[in-house]
Scaffold this active site. Structure first.
Site, short mmCIF file in Angstrom:
data_model
loop_
_atom_site.label_atom_id
_atom_site.label_comp_id
_atom_site.label_asym_id
_atom_site.label_seq_id
_atom_site.Cartn_x
_atom_site.Cartn_y
_atom_site.Cartn_z
N SER A 180 0.83 -1.33 -0.07
CA SER A 180 0.05 -0.04 0.01
C SER A 180 0.89 1.25 -0.12
O SER A 180 1.98 1.04 0.55
CB SER A 180 -0.93 0.22 1.27
OG SER A 180 -1.34 1.31 1.72
N TYR A 205 -1.11 -1.75 10.07
CA TYR A 205 -1.06 -1.64 8.79
C TYR A 205 0.22 -0.94 7.95
O TYR A 205 0.84 -1.91 7.00
CB TYR A 205 -2.38 -1.09 8.21
CG TYR A 205 -2.97 -1.04 6.81
CD1 TYR A 205 -3.29 -2.21 6.23
CD2 TYR A 205 -2.61 -0.20 5.84
CE1 TYR A 205 -3.94 -2.41 5.20
CE2 TYR A 205 -2.78 -0.16 4.49
CZ TYR A 205 -3.51 -1.34 4.08
OH TYR A 205 -3.99 -1.43 2.78
N1 LIG Z 1 -8.85 -0.60 -1.33
C1 LIG Z 1 -7.74 0.37 -1.13
O1 LIG Z 1 -7.72 1.59 -1.04
C2 LIG Z 1 -6.37 -0.47 -0.92
C3 LIG Z 1 -5.38 0.48 -0.79
C4 LIG Z 1 -4.05 0.05 -0.77
C5 LIG Z 1 -3.90 -1.45 -0.56
N2 LIG Z 1 -4.75 -2.30 -0.56
C6 LIG Z 1 -4.41 -3.73 -0.42
O2 LIG Z 1 -5.18 -4.48 -1.48
C7 LIG Z 1 -5.44 -5.60 -0.94
C8 LIG Z 1 -6.90 -6.24 -1.29
O3 LIG Z 1 -7.93 -5.48 -0.89
P1 LIG Z 1 -9.02 -4.78 -1.66
O4 LIG Z 1 -8.81 -3.49 -1.56
O5 LIG Z 1 -9.33 -5.36 -2.69
O6 LIG Z 1 -10.26 -5.16 -0.48
P2 LIG Z 1 -11.43 -6.08 -0.49
O7 LIG Z 1 -12.38 -6.00 -1.54
O8 LIG Z 1 -11.85 -6.09 0.93
O9 LIG Z 1 -10.53 -7.91 -0.54
C9 LIG Z 1 -10.06 -8.27 0.47
C10 LIG Z 1 -9.84 -9.91 0.23
O10 LIG Z 1 -8.85 -10.13 1.07
C11 LIG Z 1 -9.59 -11.61 1.72
N3 LIG Z 1 -9.30 -11.76 2.92
C12 LIG Z 1 -9.35 -10.94 4.01
N4 LIG Z 1 -9.44 -11.66 5.37
C13 LIG Z 1 -8.91 -12.85 4.79
C14 LIG Z 1 -8.55 -14.06 5.31
N5 LIG Z 1 -8.70 -14.05 6.79
N6 LIG Z 1 -8.11 -15.23 4.78
C15 LIG Z 1 -8.32 -15.38 3.35
N7 LIG Z 1 -8.78 -14.14 2.70
C16 LIG Z 1 -9.14 -13.05 3.21
C17 LIG Z 1 -11.15 -11.21 1.15
O11 LIG Z 1 -11.92 -12.36 1.23
P3 LIG Z 1 -12.95 -13.16 2.21
O12 LIG Z 1 -13.53 -12.01 2.91
O13 LIG Z 1 -13.83 -13.81 1.31
O14 LIG Z 1 -11.83 -13.86 3.20
C18 LIG Z 1 -11.22 -10.37 0.10
O15 LIG Z 1 -11.07 -11.35 -1.22
C19 LIG Z 1 -5.02 -5.85 0.71
O16 LIG Z 1 -4.14 -6.42 1.03
C20 LIG Z 1 -5.32 -4.31 1.08
O17 LIG Z 1 -4.51 -4.02 2.27
C21 LIG Z 1 -6.20 -1.91 -0.63
#
Ligand SMILES: NC(=O)c1ccc[n+]([C@@H]2O[C@H](COP(=O)([O-])OP(=O)(O)OC[C@H]3O[C@@H](n4cnc5c(N)ncnc54)[C@H](OP(=O)(O)O)[C@@H]3O)[C@@H](O)[C@H]2O)c1
Length: 275
Positions: free
Chosen positions: A149, A163
């Site tokens: 991130s 985080y």
């Molecule tokens: N959205 C942003 O603004 C942003 C910015 C920078 C970085 N990121 C990073 O991008 C990555 C993806 O996030 P996203 O934005 O796509 O959010 P998201 O839509 O909430 O997706 C998160 C994914 O992680 C899975 N997950 C969460 N806890 C888990 C667990 N205990 N075991 C297995 N799977 C798990 C969730 O699936 P289940 O709930 O089905 O398990 C979901 O598929 C993350 O690493 C996040 O830190 C996001």
């Protein structure tokens, strides 16, 4: 551009994607399948994974496997790799994407919850990478994309205590690993997105706080996945997708910390849930 088939065996290459049930992970799964790769999808929500796997297999004529797994379980990385081994499938592309955040105060959050977070965000990606690397090196081909991130470059702030720390770890881990294995045909990339419009905010009790974030600051999951995939394939070690996040990341790196810290602290305060 990487061929979706192994040139010597003719077999389709396999992309293992964690956190594939929504957001950036689902976008990576769609992108990989559209390029002709087989996919293995991992997250907890089985129905989501099943639906996506069916959609991708039907649309792109690839094999799409899925496995409901809680990656906070220390046994999970091993179990995921054994699941693929039992299907005689090696991993050609590993995308360590699953993630969440704990917006509440550190001192008020049970230690077990914090350690689960570290398991998912730090230990899990390390373990999965270690599991798949020897075969990638032996084949002379592999790709590892670790989702970090832009907060990896920040000075941290109230709430979300682990985080930025975990995301910084992911950047340094990816850089060191890439230095070790790039010459062997395995490219490792840390991807550092800014704001991405996904379920992340709802999943982490921040949906109401994100509504005031201007639209032009947000990227789509598809934009992030596309730029990350293309630049990893060219061997780029750290990728900040999008122009504005690139400018923000450069500013965070170049401007002295005493100037940047109050700015990042006040920004972090906006997404703090607690007290
Ligand atoms: N959205 C942003 O603004 C942003 C910015 C920078 C970085 N990121 C990073 O991008 C990555 C993806 O996030 P996203 O934005 O796509 O959010 P998201 O839509 O909430 O997706 C998160 C994914 O992680 C899975 N997950 C969460 N806890 C888990 C667990 N205990 N075991 C297995 N799977 C798990 C969730 O699936 P289940 O709930 O089905 O398990 C979901 O598929 C993350 O690493 C996040 O830190 C996001």
């Amino acid at each position: 551009m990487t061929d979706a088939r192994n040139r010597s065996s003719g077999e389709r290459r396999l992309a293992l994607i964690t956190g594939a049930s929504s957001g950036i992970g689902a976008a990576f799964a769609r992108l990989a399948a559209a390029k002709g790769f087989d996919v293995a999808l991992v997250a907890r929500r089985e129905e989501r994974l099943e639906q996506l796997a069916r959609e991708l297999a039907a649309k792109y004529d690839i094999t799409a496997r899925f496995r409901s797994t809680d990656l906070c379980d220390p046994e999970a990385p091993n179990a995921v790799c054994n699941w693929l081994k039992s299907a005689s499938r090696g991993v050609d592309i590993l995308i360590n994407n699953a993630g969440y955040s704990i917006p509440q105060p550190f001192a008020a959050t049970p230690l077990e919850r914090q350690l689960n977070y570290i398991e998912l965000s730090v230990t899990g990606p390390v373990a999965l990478s270690r599991h798949v690397l020897p075969d990638m090196i032996a084949r002379g081909f592999g790709r590892i994309i670790n989702i970090s991130s832009i907060t990896a470059f920040s000075s941290g702030g109230k709430g979300h205590t682990l985080y930025p720390a975990s995301k910084s770890f992911i950047v340094k881990f990816s850089q060191s690993l890439n230095a070790e294995v790039a010459a062997k045909g395995v490219f490792v990339t840390a991807v550092c997105p800014g704001f991405v419009d996904t379920e992340f905010q709802q999943a982490n009790n921040m949906a109401d706080k994100m509504t005031s974030t201007p639209k032009f600051l947000k990227q789509t999951a598809e934009e992030v996945a596309k730029e990350a995939w293309e630049r990893n394939d060219r061997g780029v070690e750290v990728v900040v997708p999008g122009l504005l996040p690139k400018i923000a990341a450069a500013t965070l790196k170049l401007v002295p910390e005493q100037i940047v810290t109050p700015i990042t602290r006040s920004a972090a305060e906006k997404y703090y849930v607690g007290d």
